[in-house]
Design a protein around this motif. Sequence first.
Motif, mmCIF file in Angstrom:
data_model
loop_
_atom_site.group_PDB
_atom_site.id
_atom_site.type_symbol
_atom_site.label_atom_id
_atom_site.label_comp_id
_atom_site.label_asym_id
_atom_site.label_seq_id
_atom_site.Cartn_x
_atom_site.Cartn_y
_atom_site.Cartn_z
ATOM 1 N N UNK A 226 56.851 104.134 33.531
ATOM 2 C CA UNK A 226 55.251 103.827 34.373
ATOM 3 C C UNK A 226 55.414 103.761 35.013
ATOM 4 N N UNK A 227 55.786 102.386 35.490
ATOM 5 C CA UNK A 227 55.644 101.397 36.597
ATOM 6 C C UNK A 227 55.906 102.148 37.459
ATOM 7 N N UNK A 228 56.853 103.188 38.162
ATOM 8 C CA UNK A 228 57.422 103.835 39.539
ATOM 9 C C UNK A 228 56.911 104.961 39.453
ATOM 10 N N UNK A 229 55.552 105.084 38.513
ATOM 11 C CA UNK A 229 54.791 107.114 38.902
ATOM 12 C C UNK A 229 53.213 106.363 39.261
ATOM 13 N N UNK A 230 53.388 107.550 40.835
ATOM 14 C CA UNK A 230 51.748 107.693 41.055
ATOM 15 C C UNK A 230 51.620 108.301 40.958
ATOM 16 N N UNK A 231 50.439 108.661 40.927
ATOM 17 C CA UNK A 231 49.416 110.232 41.010
ATOM 18 C C UNK A 231 48.555 111.066 41.881
ATOM 19 N N UNK A 232 48.332 111.825 42.191
ATOM 20 C CA UNK A 232 47.907 111.945 43.029
ATOM 21 C C UNK A 232 46.689 113.383 43.001
ATOM 22 N N UNK A 233 44.724 112.905 43.121
ATOM 23 C CA UNK A 233 44.288 114.091 42.407
ATOM 24 C C UNK A 233 43.823 114.664 44.136
ATOM 25 N N UNK A 234 43.140 115.535 43.900
ATOM 26 C CA UNK A 234 42.721 116.175 44.660
ATOM 27 C C UNK A 234 40.703 116.063 44.448
ATOM 28 N N UNK A 235 39.998 115.457 45.746
ATOM 29 C CA UNK A 235 38.889 115.035 45.394
ATOM 30 C C UNK A 235 37.741 115.661 46.345
ATOM 31 N N UNK A 236 36.807 116.082 44.870
ATOM 32 C CA UNK A 236 35.550 117.497 45.640
ATOM 33 C C UNK A 236 34.745 116.677 46.041
ATOM 34 N N UNK A 237 33.876 117.648 47.256
ATOM 35 C CA UNK A 237 32.554 117.167 47.301
ATOM 36 C C UNK A 237 31.059 117.503 45.771
ATOM 37 N N UNK A 238 32.148 118.436 44.865
ATOM 38 C CA UNK A 238 31.670 117.632 43.688
ATOM 39 C C UNK A 238 31.586 116.893 42.920
ATOM 40 N N UNK A 271 47.398 98.594 35.438
ATOM 41 C CA UNK A 271 45.879 99.048 35.458
ATOM 42 C C UNK A 271 46.616 100.052 35.076
ATOM 43 N N UNK A 272 47.521 100.704 34.332
ATOM 44 C CA UNK A 272 46.831 102.149 33.672
ATOM 45 C C UNK A 272 47.651 103.370 34.679
ATOM 46 N N UNK A 273 47.417 104.397 34.685
ATOM 47 C CA UNK A 273 48.146 105.318 35.811
ATOM 48 C C UNK A 273 46.957 105.014 37.249
ATOM 49 N N UNK A 274 48.217 104.976 37.912
ATOM 50 C CA UNK A 274 47.888 104.394 39.516
ATOM 51 C C UNK A 274 47.582 106.264 40.028
ATOM 52 N N UNK A 275 46.057 106.060 40.647
ATOM 53 C CA UNK A 275 46.527 107.382 41.771
ATOM 54 C C UNK A 275 45.968 107.602 42.900
ATOM 55 N N UNK A 276 46.116 108.352 43.457
ATOM 56 C CA UNK A 276 45.992 108.344 45.179
ATOM 57 C C UNK A 276 44.975 109.664 45.409
#
Length: 581
Positions: A226-238, A271-276
């Motif tokens: 779990x400590x080796x994974x980072x997630x990448x998500x899209x952020x929108x104008x909504x 910190x749980x899921x690390x997000x970019x």
Amino acid sequence: MELATGFESISRDGWRALAVEVLRKSGIETEAPEEALSTATYDGVTISPLYDLDDLPGDPGLPGEAPYVRGARGTPGWEVRQRHAVADPEAVLADLENGVTSLWLVVGDGAIPVDALGAVLKDVYLDLAPVVLEAGDQAREAAEVLFGRGGAVLGNLGASAVTGPGLELARRCVDGFPGLRAVTVDATPYHDAGGSDAEELGCSIAQGVAELRALTGGGLSVEQALGQIEFRYAATADQFATIAKLRAARRLWARVAEVCGAAAGGAAGQGGQRQHAVTSSAMMTARDPWVNMLRTTLACFAAGVGGAAAVTVQPFDACLGLPDAFSRRIARNTQALLLEESGLGRVIDPAGGSWYVERRTADLAERAWAWFQEIEAAGGIARAAGLVSDRIAATRARRADDVAHRRLPITGVSEFPNVHEKPVRPPTPAQAAPETGGLPRVRYAEEFEALRDLADAQPERPTVFLATIGPVAAHTARAAFAANLFQAGGLDTETAGPGADPEQIATAFAMSGASTACLCSTDKLYAQHAAAVATALRKAGARKVWLAGKGEYEGVDGNLFAGCDALAVLRQTFDDLEVTR
């Protein structure tokens, strides 16, 4: 003394009674204003016009504690992460010296060569500025450059344990590089292909579970994996959609960690899921790109409020090729303004407790979890590729229909276009594009922009004649509406001016050189003059006569109105004008 003293108490029933009355005056008869005023997202989440305490879904926990809905970090602020796809050490250092705190480096063919990575990072303090790699099949070679700098390096190697050397790299990170993670779960391809928020989330969780299985199957403990994974998500104008998405993602991943037996407060709880969070590529426009500054500011704000650990703001001219120093500066300053001058970085979970945000987060998490379970039942993210592709294609088609009908307006493109806009700068080579796993990459504006390109390519810009009937006050609203629609396709417009004489309007049409016309006036004047004006335009050579508004009249071929298929109208007009393709 209470601030509410002296004010009448407000109840939902009182609001409902007032809303029913207002709707009745608008011609809507209903005893359920919530239903009449509600909308639905592409995931079927109902957005109500009003929320109160009864809408709270339950205790979301505390910031920095499971299930991490209120934030994966216990302190405010985030990494300002800039993306670089060119071996330019000076640009990298300029960013770091002016507010950027983290680097995202694209390595490989068409980007930064592996053998140039060392030079790019030569003067970078890697124990202070985290580096995230995107190196594809060269992940192992790129990782060696960071490993060679010693154990104090921070960042993520951007590999996969399922399809790449992620397991091997994760073992090395666990053994000697505590500041490095090895694996990135990139959900942005699902978003860029047209997927909804729940589809992006469900796919990311399924992909994360696949990585988790590969890491634990290779000998890492659940906490280590779990400590080796980072997630990448899209952020929108909504902004509210993005805030809810990031909060829901942490809740979903916390549930995965719980089911896998991770110890509470263990590595799952660094910190749980690390997000970019990365500002959406799909929402960006090539036309009127200055508006992208507004879109990315909203998206960055939402990412910060939603609790992302790192945020990348794409340069406003990203659709035009590689960014220059000015657009990179605007991108990093967007974050600086929000963090420092607006004080957004001083608050933990500013959306926490909002009845609307908490409800939307819970509803989105529920739908994303159901989608994740569907993927798992199909054999996991790899075997469910067809299912995922079909589901996202269906959502993409629904959104495309909304864009075409301008129910989803795009400022500067489908709404308020500037046909004669000047280019921001000369075109440059395209940026290195991330892998999509076979999914298409779409931009919401591209269909309108293709028509703009076609119109620009003509020897003379095609023109539509607006046959304005009556005084200026009568025809201005619909003439402006029609001009806005035609200009969204790159077509110019010429107006007849005030007057109702069919012969005068037809003469002005003949002098314009146009072959398509559109009547613009009020319904009352249409009843008196539309048929006569349309007939006169036909005699003057009009091949097609539109009418701005609804109603059928002799000589009129079709109607323009709010909610009509603007793309279909434009394509038909291009055919009528015999535009060379």
